[in-house]
Motif scaffolding. Structure first.
Motif, PDB file in Angstrom:
ATOM      1  N   VAL A 249     -42.215  24.820  25.237  1.00 52.46           N
ATOM      2  CA  VAL A 249     -42.891  23.592  25.658  1.00 52.46           C
ATOM      3  C   VAL A 249     -42.238  23.071  26.932  1.00 52.46           C
ATOM      4  O   VAL A 249     -41.068  23.374  27.237  1.00 52.46           O
ATOM      5  N   GLN A 250     -42.999  22.287  27.675  1.00 50.84           N
ATOM      6  CA  GLN A 250     -42.511  21.591  28.864  1.00 50.84           C
ATOM      7  C   GLN A 250     -42.614  20.092  28.631  1.00 50.84           C
ATOM      8  O   GLN A 250     -43.645  19.604  28.141  1.00 50.84           O
ATOM      9  N   VAL A 251     -41.559  19.375  28.995  1.00 46.65           N
ATOM     10  CA  VAL A 251     -41.502  17.939  28.753  1.00 46.65           C
ATOM     11  C   VAL A 251     -41.073  17.235  30.042  1.00 46.65           C
ATOM     12  O   VAL A 251     -40.005  17.570  30.586  1.00 46.65           O
ATOM     13  N   PRO A 252     -41.866  16.294  30.540  1.00 42.26           N
ATOM     14  CA  PRO A 252     -41.413  15.532  31.714  1.00 42.26           C
ATOM     15  C   PRO A 252     -40.142  14.751  31.390  1.00 42.26           C
ATOM     16  O   PRO A 252     -39.988  14.219  30.285  1.00 42.26           O
ATOM     17  N   GLU A 253     -39.236  14.690  32.352  1.00 37.58           N
ATOM     18  CA  GLU A 253     -37.952  14.028  32.082  1.00 37.58           C
ATOM     19  C   GLU A 253     -38.103  12.527  31.861  1.00 37.58           C
ATOM     20  O   GLU A 253     -37.214  11.887  31.307  1.00 37.58           O
ATOM     21  N   ASN A 254     -39.214  11.933  32.286  1.00 41.17           N
ATOM     22  CA  ASN A 254     -39.414  10.492  32.078  1.00 41.17           C
ATOM     23  C   ASN A 254     -40.246  10.194  30.834  1.00 41.17           C
ATOM     24  O   ASN A 254     -40.833   9.118  30.713  1.00 41.17           O
ATOM     25  N   SER A 255     -40.307  11.155  29.913  1.00 44.83           N
ATOM     26  CA  SER A 255     -41.058  10.930  28.674  1.00 44.83           C
ATOM     27  C   SER A 255     -40.447   9.768  27.900  1.00 44.83           C
ATOM     28  O   SER A 255     -39.217   9.639  27.820  1.00 44.83           O
ATOM     29  N   PRO A 256     -41.294   8.915  27.302  1.00 53.40           N
ATOM     30  CA  PRO A 256     -40.752   7.772  26.556  1.00 53.40           C
ATOM     31  C   PRO A 256     -40.076   8.225  25.270  1.00 53.40           C
ATOM     32  O   PRO A 256     -40.357   9.306  24.728  1.00 53.40           O
ATOM     33  N   ARG A 304     -33.533  10.426  22.810  1.00 54.98           N
ATOM     34  CA  ARG A 304     -32.696   9.956  23.913  1.00 54.98           C
ATOM     35  C   ARG A 304     -33.308  10.436  25.230  1.00 54.98           C
ATOM     36  O   ARG A 304     -33.915  11.513  25.289  1.00 54.98           O
ATOM     37  N   ALA A 305     -33.172   9.617  26.258  1.00 54.50           N
ATOM     38  CA  ALA A 305     -33.803   9.914  27.547  1.00 54.50           C
ATOM     39  C   ALA A 305     -33.312  11.251  28.097  1.00 54.50           C
ATOM     40  O   ALA A 305     -32.142  11.624  27.960  1.00 54.50           O
ATOM     41  N   LEU A 306     -34.243  11.982  28.716  1.00 56.78           N
ATOM     42  CA  LEU A 306     -33.926  13.259  29.339  1.00 56.78           C
ATOM     43  C   LEU A 306     -33.532  13.048  30.796  1.00 56.78           C
ATOM     44  O   LEU A 306     -33.949  12.081  31.443  1.00 56.78           O
ATOM     45  N   ASP A 307     -32.767  13.998  31.308  1.00 60.94           N
ATOM     46  CA  ASP A 307     -32.376  13.961  32.715  1.00 60.94           C
ATOM     47  C   ASP A 307     -32.374  15.390  33.235  1.00 60.94           C
ATOM     48  O   ASP A 307     -31.502  16.189  32.905  1.00 60.94           O
ATOM     49  N   PHE A 308     -33.382  15.700  34.044  1.00 60.46           N
ATOM     50  CA  PHE A 308     -33.510  17.058  34.575  1.00 60.46           C
ATOM     51  C   PHE A 308     -32.276  17.470  35.362  1.00 60.46           C
ATOM     52  O   PHE A 308     -31.838  18.629  35.299  1.00 60.46           O
ATOM     53  N   GLU A 309     -31.720  16.524  36.125  1.00 55.79           N
ATOM     54  CA  GLU A 309     -30.580  16.849  36.972  1.00 55.79           C
ATOM     55  C   GLU A 309     -29.335  17.197  36.149  1.00 55.79           C
ATOM     56  O   GLU A 309     -28.478  17.962  36.613  1.00 55.79           O
ATOM     57  N   ALA A 310     -29.235  16.663  34.936  1.00 54.11           N
ATOM     58  CA  ALA A 310     -28.082  16.958  34.080  1.00 54.11           C
ATOM     59  C   ALA A 310     -28.321  18.216  33.248  1.00 54.11           C
ATOM     60  O   ALA A 310     -27.458  19.102  33.175  1.00 54.11           O
ATOM     61  N   THR A 311     -29.489  18.313  32.598  1.00 53.94           N
ATOM     62  CA  THR A 311     -29.810  19.471  31.757  1.00 53.94           C
ATOM     63  C   THR A 311     -31.281  19.812  31.944  1.00 53.94           C
ATOM     64  O   THR A 311     -32.162  19.066  31.498  1.00 53.94           O
ATOM     65  N   PRO A 312     -31.570  20.923  32.606  1.00 53.68           N
ATOM     66  CA  PRO A 312     -32.978  21.242  32.886  1.00 53.68           C
ATOM     67  C   PRO A 312     -33.707  21.936  31.735  1.00 53.68           C
ATOM     68  O   PRO A 312     -34.935  22.031  31.776  1.00 53.68           O
ATOM     69  N   TYR A 313     -32.989  22.435  30.760  1.00 50.20           N
ATOM     70  CA  TYR A 313     -33.691  23.088  29.639  1.00 50.20           C
ATOM     71  C   TYR A 313     -32.805  23.018  28.384  1.00 50.20           C
ATOM     72  O   TYR A 313     -31.580  22.846  28.455  1.00 50.20           O
ATOM     73  N   TYR A 314     -33.462  23.159  27.240  1.00 46.92           N
ATOM     74  CA  TYR A 314     -32.784  23.141  25.934  1.00 46.92           C
ATOM     75  C   TYR A 314     -33.334  24.277  25.086  1.00 46.92           C
ATOM     76  O   TYR A 314     -34.539  24.589  25.140  1.00 46.92           O
ATOM     77  N   ASN A 315     -32.440  24.878  24.320  1.00 47.45           N
ATOM     78  CA  ASN A 315     -32.834  25.803  23.252  1.00 47.45           C
ATOM     79  C   ASN A 315     -32.490  25.143  21.923  1.00 47.45           C
ATOM     80  O   ASN A 315     -31.317  24.974  21.585  1.00 47.45           O
ATOM     81  N   VAL A 316     -33.528  24.730  21.209  1.00 45.43           N
ATOM     82  CA  VAL A 316     -33.334  24.022  19.949  1.00 45.43           C
ATOM     83  C   VAL A 316     -33.727  24.965  18.798  1.00 45.43           C
ATOM     84  O   VAL A 316     -34.833  25.525  18.801  1.00 45.43           O
ATOM     85  N   GLU A 317     -32.820  25.129  17.861  1.00 44.71           N
ATOM     86  CA  GLU A 317     -33.091  25.988  16.711  1.00 44.71           C
ATOM     87  C   GLU A 317     -33.401  25.116  15.502  1.00 44.71           C
ATOM     88  O   GLU A 317     -32.645  24.187  15.180  1.00 44.71           O
ATOM     89  N   ILE A 318     -34.526  25.443  14.865  1.00 48.81           N
ATOM     90  CA  ILE A 318     -34.987  24.694  13.691  1.00 48.81           C
ATOM     91  C   ILE A 318     -34.917  25.624  12.474  1.00 48.81           C
ATOM     92  O   ILE A 318     -35.351  26.775  12.531  1.00 48.81           O
ATOM     93  N   VAL A 319     -34.341  25.110  11.408  1.00 50.97           N
ATOM     94  CA  VAL A 319     -34.267  25.872  10.169  1.00 50.97           C
ATOM     95  C   VAL A 319     -35.168  25.203   9.133  1.00 50.97           C
ATOM     96  O   VAL A 319     -35.218  23.977   9.041  1.00 50.97           O
ATOM     97  N   ALA A 320     -35.902  26.041   8.408  1.00 50.15           N
ATOM     98  CA  ALA A 320     -36.740  25.568   7.296  1.00 50.15           C
ATOM     99  C   ALA A 320     -36.145  26.131   6.000  1.00 50.15           C
ATOM    100  O   ALA A 320     -35.988  27.347   5.847  1.00 50.15           O
ATOM    101  N   THR A 321     -35.820  25.241   5.090  1.00 52.27           N
ATOM    102  CA  THR A 321     -35.153  25.643   3.844  1.00 52.27           C
ATOM    103  C   THR A 321     -36.012  25.233   2.661  1.00 52.27           C
ATOM    104  O   THR A 321     -36.493  24.090   2.592  1.00 52.27           O
ATOM    105  N   ASP A 322     -36.214  26.196   1.720  1.00 52.31           N
ATOM    106  CA  ASP A 322     -37.000  25.849   0.539  1.00 52.31           C
ATOM    107  C   ASP A 322     -36.092  25.292  -0.552  1.00 52.31           C
ATOM    108  O   ASP A 322     -34.869  25.220  -0.389  1.00 52.31           O
ATOM    109  N   GLY A 323     -36.717  24.925  -1.685  1.00 50.86           N
ATOM    110  CA  GLY A 323     -35.960  24.314  -2.772  1.00 50.86           C
ATOM    111  C   GLY A 323     -35.014  25.256  -3.456  1.00 50.86           C
ATOM    112  O   GLY A 323     -34.100  24.830  -4.171  1.00 50.86           O
ATOM    113  N   GLY A 324     -35.177  26.556  -3.196  1.00 54.09           N
ATOM    114  CA  GLY A 324     -34.284  27.518  -3.824  1.00 54.09           C
ATOM    115  C   GLY A 324     -33.138  27.906  -2.916  1.00 54.09           C
ATOM    116  O   GLY A 324     -32.330  28.766  -3.284  1.00 54.09           O
TER     117      GLY A 324
END
Length: 646
Positions: A249-256, A304-324
């Motif tokens: 995904v692409q996200v503008p750095e001024n996203s609310p 939290r507010a984004l800042d392109f000049e500080a960090t231009p991209y993120y790799n976010v890992e999401i884990v899905a865990t079941d009840g077992g």
């Protein structure tokens, strides 16, 4: 640069394009040095003067100094030896983060004349960080019915070093059920996976505790450990699976804040508690990540507010865990889109004020501009007011010089207020204005000028000595010493005229004085005045002054000769003689003559002045031949027509 801007005549614009700004006055490539990070301060990086082909003496005479972006003082230049010294310890991770190679760009600035040299300092990584896991313990819940070769993701260890000094391998304490496989992510980082080698039996052993070790490739290597606690559950045949393994995904750095970034989704074929899925950030770094995931819906939102000049991209890992306790993982690659939220910055390096007049193409100021935005948002144009006698010249990369376009004239304008405007090409456009004041210093380019090209002064003769007879005045358009006027009189053309004893002028105020009594009958004065300014070399102005001596009646008439022959028309010549030094009133002679119609008679006496001067007491003959002379002016010396009035 946009075509519309290029056609605008009202502004003098200088396009800040990367290709055009690679201007080298030295005409050579950048000098590059390399040192390990954490090197002690004072370390000699190299001899910059020698490497640039400069004499050591040039560094001091030409005002050499080091310029680094943001005016940070990382290096020092010994201008006596030319050695480039380390100002303080440099931490590669603090300065460059994960960027490799870590190159610090700096410039050598020579101010007189202005010249730039590019130099680079590369910081080599040393193995000064150990791998660290985000948690002391990882908890895995594994069903006893899980098949061998099943893979369980483990959390990655963080190592701030780069290259071979970062994490290279993972190991786990020896056991009969699991081993660790080390894999490489797309960004080059190594991550571990726990692989089941042998089926588990909850009844035999309900829980395992293993030590996971992360090793880097340093010499010697460093390591970090965490505990993997494995709780064995009853059968849960299916782990959650995401619909996509990678979300981009692409996200503008001024996203609310709280805006939706993306919604991830995983499903579990099991039923009941084993089929219910809960979402979470896999690394558990809610503190550092500007995102939050809803554990029920899988929606990732901005916290939290984004800042392109500080960090231009993120790799976010999401884990899905079941009840077992089974889990699945996906990666969300978030690209931060730059918006034009940074105005250009201007850093003034040198300002020469005052600037001398009559000196074209003089460097008045040296400055640099920068904009941390990207693309057109970081592309800049720079200009000043169009009605000023100055030009902006691009010199080296992001450096400009402000120079005089033509000779300045202090007498016309002694001060300039210059506004340097830097505008980026983003949408909307942002600009920065920097105001400087340039004073114009005076040079002696104007000669003194008298208020009149000539002066006429009147003084009555027989004046008293040291009499003030008038004043002259001259002005000089220069300032200071260059405008200080000194008055004097030029020597007269007649070398015998004793001017110094007759007239003087006050050198400071131009007052003229008659030094002694002047005589109308003996003297007329036409003088040349000079006004000399205090410049170097000095300049001179001149004017003429005519001193008119006004006559007063201070002389009696005089006969042109001591002895006259007096004749009449009717008689023969008559003579009379006068002895020397007769007393006043002495009768010289008396004669009479007559014609048929009239009879004339005269008497000649010695006048009171006695020096062979005579006066007639009786009317004289109309054709009387004797004449007297007078030394006074016309009104005061008409003796021929007034012989008989006394």
């Amino acid at each position: 640069m946009e075509t519309a801007l290029a056609k605008t005549p009202q502004k003098r614009q200088v396009m800040f394009l990367a290709i055009l700004l690679l201007l080298w006055e030295a005409g050579s490539e950048a000098v590059r040095y390399s040192i390990p990070e954490e090197t002690e301060s004072g370390y000699s990086v190299g001899n910059l003067a020698k490497d640039l082909g400069l004499g050591v003496g040039e560094l001091a005479t030409r005002g050499a100094r080091i310029h680094y972006k943001g005016n940070k003082e990382l290096l020092q230049l010994d201008i006596k030896t030319g050695n480039l010294l380390l100002y303080k310890k440099l931490d590669r991770e603090a300065l460059c983060g994960a960027t490799e190679p870590c190159i610090l760009h700096f410039q050598l600035l020579l101010e007189n004349p202005v010249q730039f040299f590019q130099a680079d300092l590369q910081l080599a990584d040393i193995n000064d960080h150990s791998p660290e896991f985000p948690e002391r313990e990882m908890l895995l819940k594994i069903s006893e019915g899980t098949q061998p070769e099943t893979v369980f993701p483990l959390k990655i260890a963080q190592d701030f070093d780069i290259g071979s000094n970062t994490v290279q391998n993972y190991t786990i304490s020896p056991n009969s059920h699991f081993h660790v496989a080390t894999h490489t992510r797309g960004d080059g980082r190594k991550y571990p996976e726990l692989v089941l080698d042998k089926a588990l039996d909850r009844e035999e052993r309900p829980e395992l505790s293993l030590t996971l070790t992360a090793l880097d490739g340093g010499a010697p290597p460093r390591s970090g450990t965490t505990t993997v606690r494995i709780v064995i559950l009853d059968n849960n045949d299916n782990a959650p699976e995401f619909l996509q393994s990678l979300y981009e995904v692409q996200v503008p750095e001024n996203s609310p804040l709280n805006s939706l970034i993306v919604a991830v989704s995983a499903r579990d074929l099991d039923a009941g508690a084993y089929g219910s899925v809960a979402y979470a950030l896999f690394q558990g770094d809610e503190v550092t990540q500007p995102f939050v995931v809803d554990q029920i819906t899988g929606e990732i939102r901005l916290k939290r507010a984004l800042d392109f000049e500080a960090t231009p991209y993120y790799n976010v890992e999401i884990v899905a865990t079941d009840g077992g306790g089974l889990s699945g993982k996906c990666t969300v690659a978030i690209e931060v889109v730059d918006v034009n939220d940074n105005a250009p910055e201007l850093t003034l390096s040198t300002l020469s004020s005052p600037t001398p007049e009559n000196a074209p193409e003089t460097v008045v100021a040296v400055f640099s501009v920068s904009d941390p935005d990207s693309g057109d948002n970081g592309r800049m144009i720079c200009y000043i007011q169009n009605d000023l006698p100055f030009l902006l010249k691009p010199t080296f990369k992001n450096f400009y010089t402000l120079v005089t376009q033509r000779k300045l004239d202090r007498e016309s304008q002694a001060e300039y207020n210059i506004t340097i405007t830097v505008t980026d090409l983003g949408t909307p456009r942002l600009k920065t204005e920097y105001n400087i004041t340039v004073l114009v210093s005076d040079v002696n380019d104007n000669a003194p000028a008298f208020t009149q090209t000539s002066y006429t002064l009147f003084v009555r003769e027989n004046n008293s000595p040291a009499l003030h007879i008038g004043s002259v005045s001259a002005t000089d358009r220069d300032s200071g010493t260059n405008a200080q006027v000194t008055y004097s009189l030029l020597p007269p053309q007649d070398p015998h005229l004793p001017l110094a004893s007759l007239v003087s002028i006050n050198a400071d105020n131009g007052h003229l004085f008659a030094l002694r009594s002047l005589d109308y009958e003996a003297l007329q004065l036409r003088l040349t005045l000079t006004a000399l300014d205090g410049g170097s070399p000095p300049r001179t102005g001149t004017s003429q002054v005519l001193i008119v001596i006004v006559d007063i009646n201070d002389n009696a008439p005089e006969f042109a000769q001591r002895l006259y022959e007096v004749r009449s028309r009717a008689a023969s010549a008559g003579r009379c003689s006068v002895p020397e030094g007769p007393f006043p009133g002495h009768l010289v002679d008396m004669s009479s003559t007559g014609t048929l119609s009239q009879n004339y008679q005269y008497e000649v006496y010695v006048a009171e002045s006695a020096e062979s001067q005579f006066k007639f007491l009786k009317p004289i003959l109309p054709n009387f031949l004797g004449e007297g002379t007078g030394r006074d002016s016309e009104t005061n010396s008409n003796s021929r027509n007034h012989f008989g009035l006394n």
